[in-house]
Design a protein around this motif. Structure first.
Motif, short mmCIF file in Angstrom:
data_model
loop_
_atom_site.label_atom_id
_atom_site.label_comp_id
_atom_site.label_asym_id
_atom_site.label_seq_id
_atom_site.Cartn_x
_atom_site.Cartn_y
_atom_site.Cartn_z
N ALA A 1 0.84 -1.21 0.00
CA ALA A 1 0.00 0.00 0.00
C ALA A 1 0.87 1.26 0.00
O ALA A 1 0.60 2.21 -0.74
N ARG A 2 1.92 1.27 0.80
CA ARG A 2 2.83 2.43 0.86
C ARG A 2 3.49 2.65 -0.49
O ARG A 2 3.55 3.76 -1.01
N ILE A 3 4.00 1.59 -1.09
CA ILE A 3 4.72 1.74 -2.36
C ILE A 3 3.76 2.10 -3.48
O ILE A 3 4.07 2.95 -4.32
N ARG A 4 2.61 1.48 -3.52
CA ARG A 4 1.65 1.79 -4.57
C ARG A 4 1.24 3.27 -4.52
O ARG A 4 1.16 3.93 -5.55
N HIS A 5 1.03 3.78 -3.32
CA HIS A 5 0.68 5.20 -3.16
C HIS A 5 1.84 6.09 -3.63
O HIS A 5 1.63 7.05 -4.37
N PHE A 6 3.06 5.78 -3.22
CA PHE A 6 4.23 6.55 -3.62
C PHE A 6 4.40 6.52 -5.14
O PHE A 6 4.75 7.51 -5.77
N ASN A 7 4.14 5.41 -5.74
CA ASN A 7 4.41 5.13 -7.15
C ASN A 7 3.29 5.60 -8.09
O ASN A 7 3.42 5.51 -9.31
N ARG A 8 2.21 6.12 -7.57
CA ARG A 8 1.02 6.39 -8.39
C ARG A 8 1.28 7.35 -9.55
O ARG A 8 0.63 7.23 -10.58
N HIS A 9 2.22 8.29 -9.44
CA HIS A 9 2.52 9.21 -10.54
C HIS A 9 3.85 8.87 -11.22
O HIS A 9 4.23 9.54 -12.18
N ILE A 10 4.55 7.87 -10.71
CA ILE A 10 5.84 7.47 -11.29
C ILE A 10 5.62 6.32 -12.27
O ILE A 10 6.15 6.32 -13.37
N GLY A 11 4.85 5.34 -11.86
CA GLY A 11 4.51 4.23 -12.74
C GLY A 11 5.66 3.30 -13.06
O GLY A 11 5.79 2.84 -14.20
N THR A 12 6.46 2.96 -12.06
CA THR A 12 7.55 2.04 -12.30
C THR A 12 7.26 0.70 -11.61
O THR A 12 6.31 0.58 -10.83
N ARG A 13 8.06 -0.29 -11.91
CA ARG A 13 7.91 -1.59 -11.26
C ARG A 13 8.31 -1.43 -9.78
O ARG A 13 9.07 -0.53 -9.43
N TYR A 14 7.86 -2.37 -8.96
CA TYR A 14 8.26 -2.34 -7.54
C TYR A 14 8.18 -3.72 -6.93
O TYR A 14 7.48 -4.60 -7.42
N ILE A 15 8.92 -3.86 -5.84
CA ILE A 15 8.85 -5.05 -5.00
C ILE A 15 8.69 -4.54 -3.57
O ILE A 15 9.50 -3.74 -3.10
N HIS A 16 7.63 -4.99 -2.91
CA HIS A 16 7.36 -4.58 -1.53
C HIS A 16 7.77 -5.69 -0.57
O HIS A 16 8.06 -6.82 -0.99
#
Length: 177
Positions: free
Chosen positions: A72-87
Motif C-alpha cells: 500500500a505504501r509503495i503503490r501510493h508513492f508510485n502512483r505518478h511514477i509508474g515504475t515496477r516495484y517489490i514490496h
C-alpha cells in the motif's frame, strides 16, 4: 564481509548522479530504495522525484522500487511514477534483489542499486553481486541519524573514505561532466 559494505559510489543525492554517464558505462537498470533515499521517511513522491523518473525512462533506463515497506505504501508513492516495484523485500536478503534484476530483464552487470543505508541497500546489493551507490540520508528537518546502524555506518564510511577508489568503482559517474 566488510567489502560488501563498501558502495561502488557515493553521492549527495539521487539528483547528483550523472545518469547519462552510467548509461554510457552500460548500466540499463536502476533499483531505488524509497524512504530517506528519494524522499524523507514516509513522504510522498515529489514533483522533482517524478521528473527524475520521467527523465530516466526517456533515457532508456528500466527502474524498480525495492522497499521493505508494505505494498500500500509503495503503490501510493508510485502512483505518478509508474515504475515496477517489490514490496516487503526483507532487505538485505539477496532474494528480492535477484527478483528485481529478473523483473527488469537485465544482467546483474547492467544494474545499480541506489539507497541510503549500508546495512540494507548496499549490503543486499553486495550479497547479490550488484553494484551500489550510497546517497546521503534524507531526513526530516531537525531529525538526526539515530540508532546503532547509523552510528556503525559512520564508522564504515570513515574507513571507506580512507581507501583509494578501485578501478571497477562507479565514482566517475557521480560527478557532473
Amino acid at each position: 564481509m566488510p567489502a560488501l559494505l563498501f558502495p561502488h559510489g557515493y553521492a549527495d543525492s539521487v539528483l547528483a548522479i550523472d545518469y547519462a554517464r552510467l548509461h554510457d558505462m552500460g548500466i540499463r537498470g536502476l533499483i531505488f530504495d524509497i524512504d530517506n533515499t528519494l524522499v524523507p521517511h514516509g513522504g510522498d513522491a515529489t514533483a522533482e522525484v517524478e521528473a527524475l523518473f520521467r527523465r530516466l525512462h526517456a533515457q532508456g533506463f528500466r527502474t524498480l522500487l525495492l522497499s521493505n515497506n508494505s505494498e500500500a505504501r509503495i503503490r501510493h508513492f508510485n502512483r505518478h511514477i509508474g515504475t515496477r516495484y517489490i514490496h516487503n523485500a526483507r532487505k538485505p536478503s539477496p532474494a528480492a534483489y535477484i527478483k528485481a534484476v529478473e523483473t527488469l530483464g537485465l544482467d546483474k552487470s547492467e544494474v545499480v542499486v541506489i539507497g541510503d543505508q549500508l546495512f540494507t541497500d548496499v549490503l543486499g546489493a553486495g550479497r547479490s553481486g550488484l553494484k551500489s551507490i550510497l546517497v546521503r540520508y534524507i531526513g526530516h528537518e531537525r531529525k538526526e541519524w539515530k540508532g546503532w546502524r547509523r552510528m556503525a555506518e559512520r564508522i564504515v564510511l570513515a574507513v571507506y573514505a580512507l581507501l583509494p577508489p578501485s578501478r571497477h568503482r562507479l565514482s566517475s559517474a557521480l560527478q557532473p561532466r
